[in-house]
Structure formats: C-alpha cells, structure tokens
Design a protein around this motif. Sequence first.
Motif, short mmCIF file in Angstrom:
data_model
loop_
_atom_site.label_atom_id
_atom_site.label_comp_id
_atom_site.label_asym_id
_atom_site.label_seq_id
_atom_site.Cartn_x
_atom_site.Cartn_y
_atom_site.Cartn_z
N PHE B 179 40.71 48.28 38.92
CA PHE B 179 40.61 47.01 38.83
C PHE B 179 39.90 46.19 39.74
O PHE B 179 39.22 45.12 39.61
CB PHE B 179 42.33 46.52 39.10
N ALA B 180 39.91 46.56 41.00
CA ALA B 180 38.90 46.22 42.06
C ALA B 180 37.59 46.44 41.85
O ALA B 180 36.69 45.48 42.36
CB ALA B 180 39.35 46.67 43.44
N ALA B 181 37.05 47.46 41.32
CA ALA B 181 35.86 48.04 41.10
C ALA B 181 35.34 47.43 39.90
O ALA B 181 33.75 47.04 39.81
CB ALA B 181 35.66 49.47 41.13
N GLU B 182 36.13 46.90 38.79
CA GLU B 182 35.50 46.54 37.70
C GLU B 182 34.81 45.29 37.82
O GLU B 182 33.82 45.03 36.86
CB GLU B 182 36.65 46.64 36.54
N LYS B 183 35.28 44.38 38.45
CA LYS B 183 34.57 43.27 38.84
C LYS B 183 33.03 43.55 39.52
O LYS B 183 32.31 42.54 39.25
CB LYS B 183 35.27 42.42 39.89
N VAL B 184 32.91 44.38 40.17
CA VAL B 184 31.73 44.63 40.86
C VAL B 184 30.81 45.53 40.01
O VAL B 184 29.65 45.22 40.00
CB VAL B 184 31.87 45.51 42.26
N LEU B 185 31.28 46.59 39.39
CA LEU B 185 30.68 47.37 38.65
C LEU B 185 30.58 47.23 37.08
O LEU B 185 29.75 48.00 36.49
CB LEU B 185 31.22 48.92 39.11
N GLY B 186 31.29 46.55 36.43
CA GLY B 186 31.60 46.41 35.05
C GLY B 186 32.40 47.65 34.74
O GLY B 186 32.71 48.72 35.24
N HIS B 187 32.61 47.70 33.43
CA HIS B 187 33.46 48.62 32.61
C HIS B 187 33.16 50.28 32.76
O HIS B 187 33.90 51.11 33.07
CB HIS B 187 33.77 48.52 31.32
N ASP B 188 31.92 50.38 32.58
CA ASP B 188 31.49 51.69 32.20
C ASP B 188 31.62 52.87 33.42
O ASP B 188 32.10 53.89 33.19
CB ASP B 188 30.03 51.89 31.56
N VAL B 189 31.04 52.28 34.50
CA VAL B 189 31.06 53.15 35.66
C VAL B 189 31.93 52.92 36.91
O VAL B 189 31.87 53.58 37.97
CB VAL B 189 29.48 53.14 36.29
N ALA B 190 32.86 52.00 36.58
CA ALA B 190 34.13 51.60 37.63
C ALA B 190 34.67 52.65 38.21
O ALA B 190 35.40 52.32 39.23
CB ALA B 190 34.62 50.41 37.01
N LEU B 191 35.03 53.73 37.60
CA LEU B 191 35.65 55.00 38.25
C LEU B 191 34.84 56.15 38.69
O LEU B 191 35.39 56.93 39.42
CB LEU B 191 36.68 55.25 37.16
N LEU B 192 33.38 55.81 38.69
CA LEU B 192 32.70 57.06 39.12
C LEU B 192 32.62 56.84 40.70
O LEU B 192 32.26 55.80 41.20
CB LEU B 192 31.24 57.05 38.47
#
Lengths: 226, 481
Positions: B179-192
């Motif tokens: 949730f925190a990362a998706e704002k910065v990175l977008g959907h595709d790579v936010a968990l990498l």
Amino acid sequence: MSTGLHLDLPFYAQVINLLAAMLLLLSFAMLAQRRILSLINLFMAQGVVLFASTAVVAAATNQHHLYWSALITLVLKVFLLPWILHRLIRRLNVKWDIETLINIPTTMMIGLVLVIFSFNLALPISALAGTITRSTLGIAMAAVMLAFLMMITRSKAVPQVIGFLAMENGLFFAATSATYGMPMVVELGIALDVLVGMVILGVFFFQIREQFDSLDIRHMEKLKDD
Amino acid sequence: MEFLLVLGLPLLGGIALAATGHWKRAAEINSAFSLFTLLAAIALTLRIVEHGPQLLFEEQIFVDPLNVFLVALTAFVGFTTSLFSRPYMRIEHDHGRLSATRLRLYHSMFQLFTFTMLLALTTNNMGILWVAMEAATLTTVLLVSLYRTAASLEAAWKYFILCGVGIAQALFGTILLYFAAEKVLGHDVALLWTHLDAVKGQLEPTVLSLAFVFLLVGYGTKVGLVPLHNWLPDAHAEGPTPVSAVLSGLLLNVALYAVVRCKVLADGALHSNLAGLLMMGFGLLSVVVASFFLSRQKDIKRLFGYSSIEHMGIVTFAFGMGGPVASFAGLLHMTVHSLTKSAIFFAVGHAAQKCGSQLIEQIRGLIKQSPTVGWGLMLGTLAILGMPPFGVFASEFLILTTAMKAQPWATPILLISLGVAFAAIFGKVQPMVFGEPTAKRLPHKPAMLPVFMHLGLVLMLGLWIPPYLAEWYRQAAKLIG
C-alpha cells in the motif's frame, strides 16, 4: 482522487460499504455460532460477500486483474473450501457437533472492543489511501481481529480452522480495500497455500481423531514445561 | 543456469521421491539431489562473488551477497542432514517407529522443504517471500507429525496454528508495505525488493512503521522470538531429529533473513531507530527467557530447542544494533549457530536412539559405549556455549564488545543470560556424556561424519575466516547497514 482514475463514486461506494458491513456482520455471526455446520455456511456466505465486493470494485475502477481475483475467490472460497469442509465433517461424523464451552455474550463484548480498536488503527492509513474503498479498511482489520478471537475461544479443531480461513478472508478484503488487490502472482500463491493448507489439515484431522478419539483440542495439552 | 538448478533440483526431487513410491534406495537418491543442489549453489555463489548481485526472470529473482551466503549454507546443511538422515531413518525404521510410506513422505517433504527455503531466500518479490514462508510451514507440519504419536500430533497442530496466525500478521504487513509502495512505484513493481530499496526514503513513514511491526511479529513467530516461541520446543522435540536439525539450522535463519530485508526498508523510510529498537527488545527478551527456561528442561531435544531461541535472540539483537561490526557478527553467528546446532542434533539423535529415550536422565555414559557420539555431543555443546576456539565464541565476543560501546545497558543482561545458559546446558550434558552407560548398540552404523564436518568448519571459523568469506560477510553487512 489521487490515483487519477475515473470513478463513478457514490453508487459503487455505497454498494461496497454495504457489502463491507455485511462482512462485519457475518464475522460477528461466526463468533456467536456454536454449530459447526452453520459455521461452514457462514464461512461460505463470507466468501460470497468477498466475491461480490471484489467484483464491484473491479467494475468501479476498471482494474482487470481484480476480475481474476474475484473469480479465484468464487471458486476457492464459495465452492471448493466449503465443499471440502462439508465432506470432512460428514466423514468425521462431527456434522452436528456443538461447542458448549464458550460464553457468547462475553466474547461479543470483547469483539466490540476489538472493532473499535481496529477502526482507530485503520484511521491514519485510510486517510492516506486514494482508493474508493478506503473507508472499509477498518472493517477488514476488524474482520481479521474477530477471526483471531474466534480461533482463541474455540476448543474444537474444525472451528479453529474455519477461524483461520476467516482471518485470511479479512486479509484478502484488506488487500482489496487498501490497494485494489495484490499483484496476480502473489494472489495465486496465497490461494495455492490456502488450498494446500486445507488439504493437509484434512489429513491431519483424521490423524488427530484416530489418536485421541475426538477432535477436541483440549486433549492436546500435554506438552508443557515443568 | 546455476540458479535454475538450485531451485529446480529440490522441486524435482520432491516430486520424484513422492511419485516413485518406496524405493530401496530412496535415501541415497535424496542425498544425491541434495548434493547436486549444493554443487549448483556453490556455482551460483562463485558467480555472484565474481560478477556481483544479479536480477533474473523479469526481476522476480534477486541474488546478492546477503542471500547467496544463506543459499550456500542452506544447501550445505541440507546435504549433510540428508547424509545423517540415511542411517538415522533406517534405524527408526528397524525400531518400528516408521513405516515405508512414512519414509516416502519424509523424503519427498524434505526436498520440498529445501525448495521453499531456497525460494524464500532468492525471491525479489516480498509477496512471494510470504508465500514461500507459508509453504515452508506447510511442508514441515507433515514432517513434525511424522511419528503420528499423540505428542507429535499436538506439537504439529500447535506449530500449524501458531505459525499460521503469525504468518497471517506478516501477510497484513506485506499488504501495508504494498500500500505504501504502490503510491510511489505503481502497481507492477511495488513489491519487488530492489525497487523498494531504491525508493525507501519516499515511503510513507506512518504506514511503514505499522507494516514493520506486523512483519516483525509475523516472521518473528517463525524465528521463535519470545513471546511467540511456544511452538518451537515442541516441534523440535517431537519431530524426527533430521527435521529438528533443519528447523533449527535453516528455517529460523530464513525467517530472520525475511525480517532483516524488511528492516532495511523500514530503516530507510523511518529516519528513526524504531526497527532497530524493536529487534533489540525482542532479541534480548528471547535471550533472557530462553536461558532461564533451559534449566527446567527434561527432554534433550527440547533443551536444544530453547538454546536455538536463545541464539536467534542474540542474532536478532545484533541486527537490531546495526552498524558494520554488529551486522558482520550477526551473520557470522547465524552461520556458526546453524552449523553447530545441526551437528548437535545429529549427535543427540543417535544418542537418543542408543538409549531408547529422549529424556536427559535416561541418557548416560555415551563416551564409554560410543566415543564418537559422546565426543560429538560434548564438543558440539562446548561450541554452542561459546567456548574458544570455536566460531560461536568469536561471534558472541564481537556482539558483546559492540554492545558495550553501542548499548552498554544491554551488556550485563546478555552476559548473565549466557552464564545461566552455560550452567544449565553444561550441567545437563556432562553426565550424559561421562556418566554410567545405559546405551545399547545400534542396528546400523551411526553417521558421525556430518557432525565432525560441521564442528571442523565451526572451529575453522573461530580461528581463521578465509579472506574472501570475510569480504563477503562485510559486503552483506553493508547491505544490512
């Protein structure tokens, strides 16, 4: 909306809020249900609500991968898992089992406190969320907490496992409401884990019953340090 | 290529050993798969040492100095455990505790368990990390309940429920991280992890602190941190001994590795020492509680289960302190602990088989009946208690001296706990080794080679760390920060 998506807000949002409320209601119903058979039906109903809410979010936001998660939810949580559970309790002959040793009113009171706690915990996060579903994050957390409470209060093996699965439901709902779901590969992995876990537990139930002649885990309190 | 082999071999081995039914040579095939996995892991390690970190498969796989050293360690201990389990399981079979079908399940699950750990170590995706950790729990549940006794079923049930609940917290933490990362990175790579690491300064601090708490509690359950440790002594005592060896030696490391990866992100985002403080707190609590529980144990495998909690607490504390020296010492301690503890479990397994019991008071005089088992247990115990010149001494010494400078308040607590642990364990093991013998001969020769191989390595690490290994630890310590 900060995500920049085009949203048909009011109507969809209302439907989602309604479904979230139903999810919470079902969590409380599970907490108060003593009969194993009804517990499985409630779990199935929770699956239906999850499926519906995921599908509505998918339609509202045009996120195509959410249709797939909705489909997985439908297959796994509405059909497959309840079917396995029904089969299990039939073959284990615990279909009409009733949990007698829980104090429902006290559990419900603790449940209420947990809901308030979760809403407070979720408040700062939902303030940051840009999703149309953000107001439901607190409900998702409450559902997780209530399932957790159910696991603690039950002394029979099957209800404990249903509590475990309900907790996963809450987590799934949290993922949809905070972020429109996790990436597909992760969701598939989680679904696989849940399914494999369920199958292993099924095998496990038979072993436990063979060994203890019952599925009551109060028999399993031998391992202690003293 | 090497990488495909590292993951593919154990997966293939698990399927093959499940499908081929009870082969007479299943134990040898199991060892062969583990050996080839080890060779592939060594090749992969050499490549990383030469070429630096690598991203593979559309960035889904990430191998850097931090995890490649754990990959090599996991493959190595997996291989030696398979060597040990061949005679051990054969003796169990002859004693009538296991049927042929159970052995088939054991071999298959052993390989799949190795696979899940290697996947958890090498994946770059925080979600897949979670999936692999959960899969590791599922494969070991069946291993813990392998004997199907009342006690082993209870232990496995407890293990499943506690780790299941724990790991659910970790999933919630992962959702928050996404949730925190998706704002910065977008959907595709936010968990990498590599992408998260690159933008960790921009992640929302409130969300990330909450996420880290959930992740620490979740993966911490699998590390065996107090107060989430209840499953650990039971699972270690009731499962077959090779499983206790890999649980203690490997799974706890992998879970701690997951915590460390999360800590790196939390440190970058929070600009405070919250993550470090939490880890120091949990670590110290584990050391203290575990060492005081040690003296109350009657079962030898439970005793060493608690000792694992204690050592994991020490490592968690070291990573919590942070800084190049403490992280270096933490990594070293992880290595020597997993080598020593699995060696001890090998020796304990054969000792228990000889005496027909796991109870400490019924195991006596090992050294007269079987000098190799007796000396293996004695030397292993001395090593794990931190006697010089073994490697555990070196790492504990480094951790203690760093603590004196960085966190002086913690040093006396650590020292007292180590003293208590020493008195408890040594007092119990000494009569087991030197008392009046109760042991019987075994139908097969015990496998003592892995024990002395491990202890030899621990001794070497205490006296001299090869320069390239030290360099590699230093690089990994730099990554942890």
